[in-house]
Design an enzyme around this catalytic site. Structure first.
Site, PDB file in Angstrom:
ATOM      1  CB  ALA A   1       1.452   8.806  -4.026  1.00  0.00           C
TER       2      ALA A   1
ATOM      3  CG  HIS B  57       2.059  -3.015  -1.942  1.00  0.00           C
ATOM      4  ND1 HIS B  57       1.947  -3.047  -3.311  1.00  0.00           N
ATOM      5  CD2 HIS B  57       2.216  -1.723  -1.606  1.00  0.00           C
ATOM      6  CE1 HIS B  57       2.052  -1.814  -3.785  1.00  0.00           C
ATOM      7  NE2 HIS B  57       2.206  -0.991  -2.767  1.00  0.00           N
TER       8      HIS B  57
END
Ligand code: NAI
Length: 342
Positions: A181, A121
């Site tokens: 996002a 990540h």
């Protein structure tokens, strides 16, 4: 973020995070850059990608989910392109180094496109696009993530929350930084509602039948932002940061939380554009200044204080936190100050 909150001075929080990452086994230089990314998010109020992730990163590091002795390497594949091999290290340091390569390429070739191959990540990806803006260039960063979003009209999660970040320089202030996002809301908001036993708006997520739900416990997947448009953007991100690099894509991307001992093999793509090779840097900066001024002059609608440029609202948060300290939960502070690794 749940109560009670404590306020910590920025550099102290950064140091606590760095120390914990070193304790979890990250090499010093990697831990330092990772802490920089985490504080970058927290100090802008993007708490979903700051200290709240520390326990998870440390646990994964200890369980073997990151390569703690990676052989990082850059493979130049063309005059303006390359692949940065992350060797499954935690993503922040890898992605930062890859963006440095993309910037170098753009300095000499007009554009630089670098794919990041196989990493963990990588946090708030706006950091990387902003790296290029701080050097006077425009940049786009996209990053795949694991399946938790239904395709438009579908019932099963397929794409991740696949973020997009764009940054452009300003001659007299913080860069433009658009960083989001591709879902209506982040997964963290569902977890927050669950912890508080609160309902959610029916526009955020769907149940196992693909029907909108207000019950956070019935959520099976998130909804893409703006229906088919967010769905299309998520697909674009996955194609550019997964398929293009020969990596797992869509529902084949490894889960963030299922097996913490496995490597995630995630991909990312940086595109840097050098204005000197297009309309010229000076005019580029002038035009951006004019655009920002005109946006600031736009009369605010009812209920709004002003029109912000993307990223500006987070700069206001930073100014406020400089005075108050950065809010984190007591639980997070206790963890960071403890000897526990996770
Ligand atoms: P958000 O919804 O908080 O902000 C999105 C954008 O809107 C930002 O650029 C912000 O500056 C802008 N904005 C917000 N309010 C505004 C206003 N009033 N006027 C003008 N512009 C405004 O961001 P979101 O979608 O919650 O994402 C948060 C972070 O999560 C990002 O840093 C993203 O990179 C990260 N992320 C990382 C993932 C990964 O796998 N690495 C996956 C998903 C998200």
């Amino acid at each position: 973020m749940s109560e009670p909150l404590v306020y910590i001075e920025r550099n102290r929080l950064r140091q606590l995070m760095k120390d914990k990452l070193v304790k979890a086994g990250l090499p010093e230089e990697q831990a330092d850059k990772t802490a920089d990314l985490l504080i970058f998010a927290d100090e802008r109020g993007v708490h979903s990608h700051g200290a709240v992730r520390m326990q998870y990163y440390s646990e994964r590091a200890l369980k073997g989910g990151y390569n703690l002795k990676p052989k990082l390497s850059f493979e130049k594949t063309g005059p303006a392109s390359g692949i940065y091999h992350g060797d499954n290290a935690l993503g922040h340091y890898v992605s930062y180094q890859a963006m440095k390569k993309a910037i170098e390429l753009a300095k000499t070739s007009g554009i630089g496109v670098v794919g990041v191959k196989e990493m963990g990540h990588s946090g708030a990806i706006g950091y990387y696009a902003r790296q290029a803006a701080l050097e006077g260039m425009a940049a786009l960063t996209v990053c795949q993530s694991d399946p938790m979003v239904v395709p438009f009209g579908g019932t099963e999660p397929y794409f991740g929350t696949n973020p997009i970040a764009f940054s452009a320089p300003r001659k007299d202030g913080s860069p433009i930084l658009f960083d989001m996002a591709t879902t209506v809301q982040a997964w963290g908001k569902i977890l927050d509602a669950r912890s508080k036993n609160k309902s959610i708006p029916d526009s955020w997520a769907v149940d196992k039948n693909g029907a909108p739900t207000t019950d956070p416990f019935k959520v099976n997947a998130l909804l893409p932002m703006a229906g088919p448009k967010g769905y299309g953007l998520a697909m674009m991100v996955d194609i550019l940061s997964g398929s293009l690099l020969g990596l797992p894509f869509g529902k084949h991307v490894t889960s963030m939380y299922k097996d913490l001992s496995e490597y995630r093999r995630l991909g990312q793509l940086h595109l840097v554009i050098n204005p000197e090779y297009f309309g010229g840097k000076e005019q580029f900066l002038e035009k951006i200044s004019q655009m920002v001024e005109e946006l600031h002059d736009n009369p605010p609608a009812e209920g709004f204080d002003k029109v912000y440029y993307p990223g500006e609202i987070q700069i206001d948060v930073m100014k406020q936190y400089k005075k108050t300290g950065i809010p984190v939960t007591k639980e997070i502070l206790d963890y960071l100050e403890s000897d526990k690794i996770y």
